[in-house]
Design a protein around this motif. Structure first.
Motif, short mmCIF file in Angstrom:
data_model
loop_
_atom_site.label_atom_id
_atom_site.label_comp_id
_atom_site.label_asym_id
_atom_site.label_seq_id
_atom_site.Cartn_x
_atom_site.Cartn_y
_atom_site.Cartn_z
N SER A 1 0.84 -1.20 0.00
CA SER A 1 0.00 0.00 0.00
C SER A 1 0.87 1.25 0.00
O SER A 1 2.06 1.19 0.33
CB SER A 1 -0.93 0.01 1.22
N SER B 1 -4.82 5.00 3.14
CA SER B 1 -3.89 4.53 2.11
C SER B 1 -4.68 3.85 1.00
O SER B 1 -5.86 3.54 1.16
CB SER B 1 -2.87 3.55 2.70
N ILE B 2 -4.03 3.64 -0.13
CA ILE B 2 -4.64 2.85 -1.20
C ILE B 2 -3.86 1.55 -1.32
O ILE B 2 -2.64 1.51 -1.13
CB ILE B 2 -4.69 3.61 -2.54
N LYS B 3 -4.59 0.50 -1.62
CA LYS B 3 -4.01 -0.84 -1.60
C LYS B 3 -4.50 -1.64 -2.80
O LYS B 3 -5.45 -2.42 -2.69
CB LYS B 3 -4.40 -1.54 -0.29
N PRO B 4 -3.88 -1.46 -3.95
CA PRO B 4 -4.28 -2.25 -5.12
C PRO B 4 -3.99 -3.73 -4.89
O PRO B 4 -3.11 -4.09 -4.11
CB PRO B 4 -3.43 -1.67 -6.24
N GLU C 1 -3.33 -4.14 -10.48
CA GLU C 1 -4.65 -4.53 -9.98
C GLU C 1 -5.11 -5.78 -10.73
O GLU C 1 -4.70 -6.04 -11.86
CB GLU C 1 -5.68 -3.41 -10.24
N ARG D 1 -14.50 0.36 -7.96
CA ARG D 1 -13.44 0.28 -6.95
C ARG D 1 -12.08 0.54 -7.59
O ARG D 1 -11.21 1.18 -7.00
CB ARG D 1 -13.45 -1.09 -6.27
N LYS E 1 -11.14 4.43 -8.04
CA LYS E 1 -10.62 5.21 -6.91
C LYS E 1 -9.09 5.15 -6.88
O LYS E 1 -8.43 6.19 -6.77
CB LYS E 1 -11.19 4.65 -5.61
N ASN E 2 -8.54 3.95 -6.96
CA ASN E 2 -7.09 3.81 -6.91
C ASN E 2 -6.42 4.45 -8.11
O ASN E 2 -5.38 5.11 -8.00
CB ASN E 2 -6.70 2.33 -6.83
N ILE F 1 -3.50 7.43 -8.18
CA ILE F 1 -2.19 7.19 -8.79
C ILE F 1 -1.93 8.18 -9.91
O ILE F 1 -0.82 8.71 -10.05
CB ILE F 1 -2.10 5.74 -9.29
N CYS G 1 -4.15 -2.99 -14.93
CA CYS G 1 -5.23 -3.76 -14.33
C CYS G 1 -5.58 -4.92 -15.26
O CYS G 1 -5.75 -4.73 -16.46
CB CYS G 1 -6.46 -2.90 -14.08
#
Length: 238
Positions: free
Chosen positions: A59, A86-89, A112, A138, A141-142, A146, A160
């Motif tokens: 993350s 935090s962001i967590k791909p 992702e 979802r 958002k990430n 980024i 992704c």
């Protein structure tokens, strides 16, 4: 009060999806591990590469992402209310660090994996169709975070891998959403560098969006991920 049998049935409906997601997470983790090994071996004999290291993080904090933008001095307004988040791909982040310089942390790859669509399985069971899922919401958002963090760079090293019947070639509504999210650039094509535009900070930033009905193998994901990571590393150090 809700019937306990209905609640139990609803909970059990999520078990296959959760197990499938764990399988996806495992596969992209293996692909990321292979990418790290590839990068370290590929550049081990390059002059000055000993000054750097390639590290994996699950993350990135919003605080770090904002500080990364602040270093450029091209933006003044920031909402820091959520800096502790935090962001967590799903596939995590691959970062380039420099030994002896704790402030040096450059993004080589964010990855992702998304699975969406159960109507093919429901049809086999004689069940009616469900509304299409929200995996791509979802994802958005990430990706937005980024892209903001990388606005000042000439690369956006994000990929992704999506699979499931919602991403079938005939699912034009969902694929149109993905195309829009990718600034109307092509799906199933690797993009690393920003392109087009007419000024230093006004370029389009397509990313690598691979979507189809069938699952992506570890080897397929690895082949794309290693290309993105190597291109990003060359961008930073050459």
């Amino acid at each position: 009060m809700a019937d306990s049998n209905i609640l139990r049935k609803n909970k059990n409906q999520h078990k296959p999806k959760n197990n499938q997601s764990k399988f996806d997470d495992k596969n992209i983790s293996v692909a990321m591990s292979k990418t790290i090994d590839y990068i370290k071996d590929r550049f081990k004999n390059i002059a000055n590469f000993d000054d750097y290291d390639v590290v994996f993080e699950k993350s990135l904090s919003i605080e770090y992402m904002i500080s990364n933008i602040k270093q450029t001095n091209i933006r003044k307004q920031f909402d820091t209310s959520y800096s502790s988040n935090s962001i967590k791909p799903d596939g995590g982040f691959l970062l380039l660090t420099k030994k002896g310089d704790n402030s040096y942390k450059k993004l080589l790859l964010a990855a992702e994996v998304k699975r969406q669509g159960t109507n093919d399985e429901r049809a086999k069971e004689g069940l009616s169709k469900q509304a299409q899922g929200n995996a791509i919401e979802r994802l958005g958002k990430n990706l937005t975070g980024i892209k903001a963090m990388m606005n000042h760079e000439d690369i956006t090293p994000f990929v992704c891998f999506g699979h499931g019947c919602d991403f079938d070639v005939n699912s034009t509504t969902v694929l149109a959403k993905l195309s829009t999210m990718n600034e109307f650039y092509y799906l199933n094509k690797t993009y690393v560098f920003k392109i087009d535009g007419n000024s230093e900070h006004n370029k389009f930033s397509p990313v690598s969006m691979y979507f189809r009905n069938d699952e992506w193998s570890v080897e397929e994901m690895f082949n794309v991920m290693k290309e993105i990571a190597e291109t990003s590393l060359r961008y930073y150090i050459f």
